[in-house]
Write an enzyme that holds these catalytic residues in place. Structure first.
Site, PDB file in Angstrom:
ATOM      1  CD  GLU A 299      -3.136   4.603   9.901  1.00 28.35           C
ATOM      2  OE1 GLU A 299      -2.293   5.221  10.691  1.00 28.35           O
ATOM      3  OE2 GLU A 299      -3.190   4.477   8.850  1.00 28.35           O
TER       4      GLU A 299
ATOM      5  CG  ASP B  20      -0.405  -0.077   2.546  1.00 31.36           C
ATOM      6  OD1 ASP B  20      -0.161   0.877   3.232  1.00 31.36           O
ATOM      7  OD2 ASP B  20      -0.122  -1.362   2.928  1.00 31.36           O
TER       8      ASP B  20
END
Length: 282
Positions: free
Chosen positions: A152, A65
């Protein structure tokens, strides 16, 4: 993919992982848990684990990613390194577009790498604006991976209950827009604290920088495991996350957007309208 099929794939994946770790453990980061801190997201050892999509034997399907932190990626080299899929940062909050998204989005498809787009979620930002930014930026086509919501960070002004409510609002709005359910990305600790058991209808992509696979609630299922954030892949000139898929290449393909759901924001009909024409309600 049904849950029994997923569990079967995970068991096979765990077995494959046991066999592979003798070769890749040196690339691990020594038991750290978490998700792409600082929004960097990065990958791992390159030649130690080879994806073999056509083999009848148990194989590991790996991907990367990327975001602006990796700058210009040579996707031809990445493809030759047997990387099967890539998740690409598209947007953040309600204002930030990743400057390399358009290039990465086109190049991954051109080089035969399955691609997926992700949105970095900001809890303090109105969820409607975050949905608007992502859907106005990302056009899905058949063969693309589902959208990803990257969770996150937290904010003192947002309670865990409100966070989950807003996350569900984003997921449902994006599902309605594209006609496919998003995947939830998060770190192992974040998952335990805020998400565990609350989103059983969605698949997870979990960052756990360890030789131990992600640990989830019995109602949840993980599809992708971010194994390390300090990897090295040919064609990428900085550290990059490496991810394993809990299944084989055929199952990864089944997870992708089918042809009749492929949707551009310029189309007149939404994917759900298209689906109703193909499968009319009784």
């Amino acid at each position: 993919m049904t849950l029994p099929l997923l569990l079967s794939a995970c068991r096979r994946f765990a077995l494959a992982g046991m066999l592979l770790y003798s070769g890749v453990a040196a690339a691990a980061t020594g038991g750290t848990e978490g998700g792409g801190g600082n929004n960097t997201k990065a990958a791992s050892s390159s030649n130690d684990t080879k994806t073999n999509a056509t083999s009848d034997a148990v194989s590991v399907v790996r991907g990367v990613d990327v975001s602006r932190w990796q700058k210009e990626v040579d996707w031809a080299q990445v493809s030759e390194a047997q990387v099967s899929f890539a998740f690409i940062k598209a947007t953040e909050g309600d204002y930030r577009l990743d400057p390399f998204f358009a290039r990465n989005w086109e190049e991954t498809r051109r080089h035969g790498i399955k691609r997926g787009a992700y949105h970095f979620y900001k809890p303090e930002t109105p969820v409607e604006e975050q949905v608007k930014l992502f859907t106005s930026t990302v056009t899905l086509e058949s063969g693309d991976l589902p959208p990803v919501l990257d969770l996150e960070v937290t904010d003192r002004s947002v309670s865990p209950e409100q966070l989950r409510k807003d996350v569900r609002a984003w997921l449902e709005a994006v599902t309605a827009y594209y006609g496919v359910r998003p995947i939830i990305y998060t770190g192992q600790n974040y998952y335990r604290r805020y998400l565990k058991g609350y989103f059983p209808e969605y698949h997870f992509w979990i960052a756990r920088y360890s030789d131990v696979a992600p640990d989830t609630h019995h109602t949840d299922s993980w599809m992708f495991w971010q194994f390390t954030d300090r990897g090295s892949i040919a064609g990428i000139n900085s550290a990059v996350d490496i991810n394993f898929f809990a299944g084989d290449f055929a199952q990864l393909s089944q997870l992708c957007v089918p042809e009749f759901v492929a949707y551009s924001r310029y189309d007149k009909e939404s994917p759900l309208s298209q689906l109703k024409h193909l499968q009319p309600l009784p």
